[in-house]
Design a protein around this motif. Structure first.
Motif, PDB file in Angstrom:
ATOM      1  N   ASN A  94       0.832  -1.208   0.000  1.00 62.70           N
ATOM      2  CA  ASN A  94       0.000   0.000   0.000  1.00 62.70           C
ATOM      3  C   ASN A  94       0.866   1.258   0.000  1.00 62.70           C
ATOM      4  N   VAL A  95       1.988   1.210   0.707  1.00 66.03           N
ATOM      5  CA  VAL A  95       2.927   2.338   0.694  1.00 66.03           C
ATOM      6  C   VAL A  95       3.450   2.534  -0.730  1.00 66.03           C
ATOM      7  N   LEU A  96       3.851   1.445  -1.388  1.00 63.83           N
ATOM      8  CA  LEU A  96       4.356   1.538  -2.758  1.00 63.83           C
ATOM      9  C   LEU A  96       3.312   2.114  -3.707  1.00 63.83           C
ATOM     10  N   VAL A  97       2.102   1.616  -3.623  1.00 63.70           N
ATOM     11  CA  VAL A  97       1.032   2.099  -4.499  1.00 63.70           C
ATOM     12  C   VAL A  97       0.778   3.587  -4.258  1.00 63.70           C
ATOM     13  N   GLY A  98       0.916   4.024  -3.018  1.00 65.09           N
ATOM     14  CA  GLY A  98       0.709   5.432  -2.701  1.00 65.09           C
ATOM     15  C   GLY A  98       1.767   6.360  -3.265  1.00 65.09           C
ATOM     16  N   LEU A  99       2.898   5.807  -3.691  1.00 64.04           N
ATOM     17  CA  LEU A  99       3.978   6.639  -4.219  1.00 64.04           C
ATOM     18  C   LEU A  99       3.704   7.158  -5.626  1.00 64.04           C
ATOM     19  N   GLU A 101       0.647   7.678  -8.869  1.00 65.28           N
ATOM     20  CA  GLU A 101      -0.760   7.695  -9.277  1.00 65.28           C
ATOM     21  C   GLU A 101      -1.112   6.525 -10.187  1.00 65.28           C
ATOM     22  N   ASP A 102      -0.136   6.015 -10.948  1.00 64.25           N
ATOM     23  CA  ASP A 102      -0.410   4.936 -11.895  1.00 64.25           C
ATOM     24  C   ASP A 102      -0.151   3.549 -11.305  1.00 64.25           C
ATOM     25  N   ALA A 103       0.089   3.468 -10.021  1.00 69.10           N
ATOM     26  CA  ALA A 103       0.367   2.182  -9.371  1.00 69.10           C
ATOM     27  C   ALA A 103      -0.927   1.557  -8.847  1.00 69.10           C
ATOM     28  N   ALA A 104      -0.930   0.236  -8.775  1.00 66.50           N
ATOM     29  CA  ALA A 104      -2.081  -0.514  -8.261  1.00 66.50           C
ATOM     30  C   ALA A 104      -1.602  -1.915  -7.881  1.00 66.50           C
ATOM     31  N   TRP A 105      -2.511  -2.678  -7.316  1.00 70.04           N
ATOM     32  CA  TRP A 105      -2.248  -4.061  -6.942  1.00 70.04           C
ATOM     33  C   TRP A 105      -2.621  -4.979  -8.111  1.00 70.04           C
ATOM     34  N   THR A 106      -1.847  -6.054  -8.302  1.00 78.83           N
ATOM     35  CA  THR A 106      -2.109  -7.060  -9.330  1.00 78.83           C
ATOM     36  C   THR A 106      -1.737  -8.420  -8.765  1.00 78.83           C
ATOM     37  N   ARG A 107      -2.494  -9.433  -9.184  1.00 78.95           N
ATOM     38  CA  ARG A 107      -2.138 -10.815  -8.803  1.00 78.95           C
ATOM     39  C   ARG A 107      -1.761 -11.576 -10.064  1.00 78.95           C
ATOM     40  N   TYR A 108      -0.711 -12.341  -9.973  1.00 77.04           N
ATOM     41  CA  TYR A 108      -0.296 -13.215 -11.060  1.00 77.04           C
ATOM     42  C   TYR A 108      -0.644 -14.634 -10.667  1.00 77.04           C
ATOM     43  N   GLY A 109      -1.670 -15.178 -11.309  1.00 80.98           N
ATOM     44  CA  GLY A 109      -2.134 -16.514 -10.960  1.00 80.98           C
ATOM     45  C   GLY A 109      -2.608 -16.548  -9.519  1.00 80.98           C
ATOM     46  N   ASP A 110      -2.148 -17.545  -8.785  1.00 77.81           N
ATOM     47  CA  ASP A 110      -2.549 -17.718  -7.387  1.00 77.81           C
ATOM     48  C   ASP A 110      -1.568 -17.087  -6.415  1.00 77.81           C
TER      49      ASP A 110
END
Length: 152
Positions: A94-99, A101-110
């Motif tokens: 969440n800290v990284l995503v807050g750095l 504007e174009d950041a977000a969370w993603t899951r690769y497979g499981d």
């Protein structure tokens, strides 16, 4: 933002994170389900509790990679013995995503979700281990790279 929610916006469960399937041919285009990029992933509350017990307000760590890095290095034994790795990694992501504007969370497979941009994603569980266990020079280099990415 309150003490219990150091990140802006609603916290989403892991199920709300966009999944990129593993084992698919990259040249095959499949329609993507409409989804809102997740910028605030829930599940870090046990880590926030550790912060408060340690006398640190989680909001003080929520926007500063160096501060959270220093905190997890100093409390690595408590994080590991308390089984807080995933909660700490979620907070870190969440800290990284807050750095950016174009950041977000993603899951690769499981896999456990990653945080970042289309160009660079951080596997936050591995990044957490790196921050906690690396020597001082590697730690500083890692922080410098993340901070540079955050300014891009």
């Amino acid at each position: 933002m309150s003490d219990a929610a150091p990140f802006s916006g609603p916290g989403y469960p892991v199920a709300g994170v966009r999944v990129i399937p593993r084992g698919r041919a990259t040249y095959r285009s499949e329609p993507e389900a409409d989804s809102t990029p997740v910028r605030h992933l829930a599940g870090y509350e046990p880590f926030s509790a550790l912060c408060r017990v340690s006398g640190v307000n989680p909001r003080d760590l929520a926007s500063d990679v160096a501060r959270i890095g220093d905190f997890v290095r100093q409390r690595r034994e408590a994080i590991r013995s308390g089984g807080l790795e995933e909660a700490a990694a979620t907070f870190l992501g969440n800290v990284l995503v807050g750095l950016r504007e174009d950041a977000a969370w993603t899951r690769y497979g499981d896999e456990f979700p990653s945080a970042g941009t289309e160009q660079r994603h951080y596997e936050v569980l591995l990044l957490l281990d790196l921050l906690m266990d690396s020597d001082d020079a590697t730690y500083r280099t890692c922080l410098d790279m993340i901070e540079e990415w955050g300014r891009s």
